[in-house]
Design a protein around this motif. Sequence first.
Motif, PDB file in Angstrom:
ATOM      1  N   HIS A  26       0.833  -1.210   0.000  1.00 27.35           N
ATOM      2  CA  HIS A  26       0.000   0.000   0.000  1.00 27.35           C
ATOM      3  C   HIS A  26       0.866   1.258   0.000  1.00 27.35           C
ATOM      4  CE1 HIS A  26      -2.588   3.144   1.775  1.00 27.35           C
ATOM      5  NE2 HIS A  26      -3.532   2.561   1.045  1.00 27.35           N
ATOM      6  N   ALA A  27       1.964   1.214   0.756  1.00 28.29           N
ATOM      7  CA  ALA A  27       2.867   2.369   0.825  1.00 28.29           C
ATOM      8  C   ALA A  27       3.515   2.672  -0.528  1.00 28.29           C
ATOM      9  CB  ALA A  27       3.948   2.129   1.882  1.00 28.29           C
TER      10      ALA A  27
ATOM     11  N   GLY B   1       1.899   2.813  -3.197  1.00 29.02           N
ATOM     12  CA  GLY B   1       0.898   3.507  -3.998  1.00 29.02           C
ATOM     13  C   GLY B   1       0.415   2.638  -5.149  1.00 29.02           C
ATOM     14  N   ARG B   2       0.130   3.296  -6.263  1.00 27.76           N
ATOM     15  CA  ARG B   2      -0.406   2.566  -7.417  1.00 27.76           C
ATOM     16  C   ARG B   2       0.495   1.419  -7.878  1.00 27.76           C
ATOM     17  NH1 ARG B   2      -2.894   7.723 -10.642  1.00 27.76           N
ATOM     18  NH2 ARG B   2      -4.770   7.899  -9.362  1.00 27.76           N
ATOM     19  N   PRO B   3       1.825   1.577  -7.868  1.00 29.04           N
ATOM     20  CA  PRO B   3       2.653   0.423  -8.240  1.00 29.04           C
ATOM     21  C   PRO B   3       2.403  -0.803  -7.351  1.00 29.04           C
ATOM     22  CG  PRO B   3       3.966   2.413  -8.325  1.00 29.04           C
ATOM     23  CD  PRO B   3       2.637   2.792  -7.701  1.00 29.04           C
ATOM     24  N   GLY B   4       2.130  -0.589  -6.079  1.00 30.43           N
ATOM     25  CA  GLY B   4       1.800  -1.704  -5.182  1.00 30.43           C
ATOM     26  C   GLY B   4       0.480  -2.353  -5.564  1.00 30.43           C
ATOM     27  N   ALA B   5      -0.499  -1.519  -5.946  1.00 35.23           N
ATOM     28  CA  ALA B   5      -1.787  -2.060  -6.404  1.00 35.23           C
ATOM     29  C   ALA B   5      -1.595  -2.844  -7.698  1.00 35.23           C
ATOM     30  CB  ALA B   5      -2.794  -0.930  -6.597  1.00 35.23           C
ATOM     31  N   PHE B   6      -0.748  -2.339  -8.601  1.00 32.94           N
ATOM     32  CA  PHE B   6      -0.478  -3.055  -9.853  1.00 32.94           C
ATOM     33  C   PHE B   6       0.201  -4.400  -9.575  1.00 32.94           C
ATOM     34  CE2 PHE B   6      -0.169   1.246 -12.187  1.00 32.94           C
ATOM     35  CZ  PHE B   6      -1.529   1.247 -12.443  1.00 32.94           C
ATOM     36  N   ALA B   7       1.155  -4.425  -8.648  1.00 27.55           N
ATOM     37  CA  ALA B   7       1.840  -5.679  -8.317  1.00 27.55           C
ATOM     38  C   ALA B   7       0.852  -6.698  -7.746  1.00 27.55           C
ATOM     39  CB  ALA B   7       2.975  -5.419  -7.332  1.00 27.55           C
ATOM     40  N   ASN B   8       0.036  -6.270  -6.812  1.00 29.50           N
ATOM     41  CA  ASN B   8      -0.953  -7.162  -6.210  1.00 29.50           C
ATOM     42  C   ASN B   8      -1.968  -7.625  -7.255  1.00 29.50           C
ATOM     43  OD1 ASN B   8      -2.209  -8.534  -4.016  1.00 29.50           O
ATOM     44  ND2 ASN B   8      -3.698  -6.878  -3.875  1.00 29.50           N
ATOM     45  N   GLY B   9      -2.443  -6.711  -8.078  1.00 24.18           N
ATOM     46  CA  GLY B   9      -3.401  -7.065  -9.123  1.00 24.18           C
ATOM     47  C   GLY B   9      -2.793  -7.991 -10.166  1.00 24.18           C
TER      48      GLY B   9
END
Length: 131
Positions: free
Chosen positions: A35-36, A38-46
Motif C-alpha cells: 500500500h505504501a 501507492g499505485r505500483p503496489g496495487a499493480f503488483a498485487n493485481g
Amino acid sequence: MERAVEWFVAITSLAIGASHSLRPRDWAVAFRQLHACGRPGAFANGGLSLFTGAAIVAGHSSWAWPGAVITGFGWLLVLKGTGALLAPDKALQSMARGNRAPQGFVVAGVMALVIGAWACYCLWVNAPSTS
C-alpha cells in the motif's frame, strides 16, 4: 491439463491459506508495504491475481460439476486482478483495510483452505481408475 491445474490450485491454495491463517500479522505488514508503494503496489498485487487467475482459466475451462468451482475461482481472480489494474485507487482502499485488520487474513486463509480442499476433492473424484 485440468488435473495439472487442480494440482496447482490444491498446492498453492493450501499453502497460502495456511500462511494467511497462521501469519495474519505478517500478511498485514506485507499489504501495508504494498500500500505504501501507492499505485505500483496495487499493480503488483493485481498482477499476481490476474496471472494466477489467467493460468487457472487457461487450463481449466470446464463448467461441469465439481470442477466448475475451480473454473469460477479462476475467473474471480481474473476479475480481481483486472479491477486492480484498471482502478488502482479502489484496490489501494481494499489493501488499506487489510493492513488495518489482520483478522481478515484469517478469513481469507480459511477460504483459500476451502478452495484447496475442493481442488483435492476434484482430484479424488476424477482420479484415473486403476482397475
